[in-house]
Enzyme design. Structure first.
Site, mmCIF file in Angstrom:
data_model
loop_
_atom_site.group_PDB
_atom_site.id
_atom_site.type_symbol
_atom_site.label_atom_id
_atom_site.label_comp_id
_atom_site.label_asym_id
_atom_site.label_seq_id
_atom_site.Cartn_x
_atom_site.Cartn_y
_atom_site.Cartn_z
ATOM 1 N N MET A 171 49.491 -85.576 69.542
ATOM 2 C CA MET A 171 49.623 -84.343 70.043
ATOM 3 C C MET A 171 50.756 -84.247 71.124
ATOM 4 O O MET A 171 50.788 -83.568 72.079
ATOM 5 C CB MET A 171 48.304 -83.971 71.023
ATOM 6 C CG MET A 171 47.189 -83.887 69.928
ATOM 7 S SD MET A 171 45.758 -82.700 70.386
ATOM 8 C CE MET A 171 45.062 -83.491 71.685
ATOM 9 N N GLY A 172 51.624 -85.238 71.037
ATOM 10 C CA GLY A 172 52.696 -85.439 71.852
ATOM 11 C C GLY A 172 52.493 -85.857 73.481
ATOM 12 O O GLY A 172 51.369 -86.530 73.480
ATOM 13 N N GLY A 193 51.314 -96.481 73.511
ATOM 14 C CA GLY A 193 50.304 -96.567 72.612
ATOM 15 C C GLY A 193 50.634 -95.823 71.354
ATOM 16 O O GLY A 193 50.493 -96.430 70.149
ATOM 17 N N HIS A 194 51.272 -94.769 71.295
ATOM 18 C CA HIS A 194 51.715 -93.677 70.096
ATOM 19 C C HIS A 194 52.876 -94.471 69.579
ATOM 20 O O HIS A 194 52.866 -94.500 68.215
ATOM 21 C CB HIS A 194 52.330 -92.338 70.701
ATOM 22 C CG HIS A 194 51.458 -91.295 71.535
ATOM 23 N ND1 HIS A 194 51.377 -91.333 72.636
ATOM 24 C CD2 HIS A 194 50.268 -90.870 70.544
ATOM 25 C CE1 HIS A 194 50.352 -90.521 72.781
ATOM 26 N NE2 HIS A 194 49.749 -90.300 71.601
ATOM 27 N N GLN A 231 36.981 -90.850 66.443
ATOM 28 C CA GLN A 231 37.943 -90.037 65.463
ATOM 29 C C GLN A 231 38.068 -90.751 64.193
ATOM 30 O O GLN A 231 38.442 -90.021 63.406
ATOM 31 C CB GLN A 231 38.986 -89.859 66.503
ATOM 32 C CG GLN A 231 40.315 -89.062 65.620
ATOM 33 C CD GLN A 231 41.255 -88.539 66.418
ATOM 34 O OE1 GLN A 231 41.239 -87.538 67.143
ATOM 35 N NE2 GLN A 231 42.264 -89.299 66.658
HETATM 36 P P1 AMP Z 1 46.879 -88.135 70.620
HETATM 37 O O1 AMP Z 1 48.334 -87.881 71.064
HETATM 38 O O2 AMP Z 1 46.097 -88.584 71.906
HETATM 39 O O3 AMP Z 1 46.196 -87.265 69.783
HETATM 40 O O4 AMP Z 1 46.704 -89.552 70.079
HETATM 41 C C1 AMP Z 1 47.500 -89.598 68.856
HETATM 42 C C2 AMP Z 1 47.158 -91.186 68.114
HETATM 43 O O5 AMP Z 1 47.584 -91.900 69.147
HETATM 44 C C3 AMP Z 1 45.685 -91.077 67.868
HETATM 45 O O6 AMP Z 1 45.599 -91.757 66.670
HETATM 46 C C4 AMP Z 1 45.236 -92.124 69.189
HETATM 47 O O7 AMP Z 1 44.111 -92.792 68.949
HETATM 48 C C5 AMP Z 1 46.588 -92.904 69.310
HETATM 49 N N1 AMP Z 1 46.552 -93.236 70.615
HETATM 50 C C6 AMP Z 1 46.422 -92.855 71.631
HETATM 51 N N2 AMP Z 1 46.347 -93.608 72.823
HETATM 52 C C7 AMP Z 1 46.451 -94.956 72.387
HETATM 53 C C8 AMP Z 1 46.547 -96.171 72.877
HETATM 54 N N3 AMP Z 1 46.448 -96.296 74.121
HETATM 55 N N4 AMP Z 1 46.741 -97.336 71.863
HETATM 56 C C9 AMP Z 1 46.875 -96.970 70.829
HETATM 57 N N5 AMP Z 1 46.735 -96.016 70.215
HETATM 58 C C10 AMP Z 1 46.468 -94.728 70.970
#
Ligand code: AMP
Length: 281
Positions: free
Chosen positions: A30-31, A36-37, A155
């Site tokens: 979601m940007g 992490g991303h 999820q």
């Molecule tokens: P989001 O943009 O929050 O929807 O996250 C996109 C993807 O990045 C999802 O699969 C999340 O689980 C993953 N994600 C978010 N935060 C982290 C993190 N700290 N470490 C690893 N993956 C992450």
């Protein structure tokens, strides 16, 4: 790095690559990207030839319209990060492109009992919205592999159930949680934390780590009680749940002999709701 706003343009880009036998990975986001991303992009590069990162703030998975409205959207920053990471293509459609009939479009599939636990209990309909958009992204990209973070533990289970429902031949890779040096799980929402919130937010990783470290010493009830006590005197922190669950169903853990166990937590820190988890085994 290519940037596409329509499914048609993305498809035209991917078709010759697929015909040439290239393996395609999708990294849905979601940007408001952080490291992490980027770790998902890096893992995707180890598992595929062409990496498509999608950036789409999906309205149907938000239960709180204010949360949707205040979700950060730093698109220039995101594109720069993805470019530096060596991402092949970014898919950033608008809402009309993904929901031509409007976001009220019908969608309901059976995701199993775990849909209604934990996050599902606090965010009604959340996983219907998540699986709805991920299915649309899978249809648009038809990837060989897709990367998801363990950060959103529930999820990943829901996505796997959705995959099973439609019998989609996509390999789901779960990526470890990337944390700040002090243990806070990276999240796009951390940007909203005040200085005090940021300090208080450490209680999530600390309480989880406590459970992991003391797993053998106490009963589940005792462990959860002790973990919850971490939150007692923290002003501005409100615990939604802290649980030790079976890794595959998210039902409360019953025996320590279970093959997979995970501790999960959600808490409001100031005005920001955070989630985290640690796999015990
Ligand atoms: P989001 O943009 O929050 O929807 O996250 C996109 C993807 O990045 C999802 O699969 C999340 O689980 C993953 N994600 C978010 N935060 C982290 C993190 N700290 N470490 C690893 N993956 C992450």
């Amino acid at each position: 790095m290519e940037v596409f706003k329509t499914k048609a343009a993305l498809k035209a880009y991917l078709e010759p690559l697929k015909a040439a036998g290239k393996k395609i990975a999708l990294v849905p986001t979601m940007g408001a990207l952080h490291n992490g991303h980027i770790s998902l992009i890096k893992l995707a590069q180890e598992n595929a030839d062409v990496i498509v990162c999608s950036i789409f703030v999906n309205p149907t998975q938000f239960t709180d319209p204010k949360d949707l409205e205040k979700y950060p959207r730093p698109i220039e920053h995101d594109l720069a990060m993805l470019n530096t990471a060596g991402c092949s293509a970014v898919f950033m459609p608008n809402v009309e492109e993904m929901y031509p009939e409007g976001a009220g479009e019908n969608w309901h599939i059976n995701l199993g009992n775990a849909e209604f636990l934990l996050e599902g209990a606090f965010r009604k309909g959340h996983y219907q919205g998540v699986t709805q958009i991920v299915k649309k992204l899978f249809d648009a990209v038809e990837p060989d592999v897709a990367m998801f973070g363990q950060k959103d533990y529930q999820q990943v289970l829901m996505i796997k159930n959705m995959l099973e429902h439609f019998k989609l031949p996509i390999n789901i890779i779960t990526c470890p949680i990337i944390r700040e040096d002090d243990g806070l799980a990276m999240s796009s929402r951390n940007i909203h934390l005040s200085k005090t919130d940021r300090k208080n937010a450490l209680v999530l990783s600390k309480s989880l780590q406590y459970v992991v470290d003391n797993f053998q010493s106490y009963s589940f009830d005792e462990l959860v009680k002790q973990a919850k006590a971490f939150y007692n005197d923290l002003e501005g922190v409100e615990l939604d749940y802290f649980t030790i669950a079976k890794g595959d169903t998210l039902q409360p853990a019953e025996t320590k002999e279970e093959k997979s166990l995970v501790a999960l937590v959600a808490a409001k820190v100031g005005a920001t709701r955070l989630i985290d988890n640690m796999i015990i085994k």
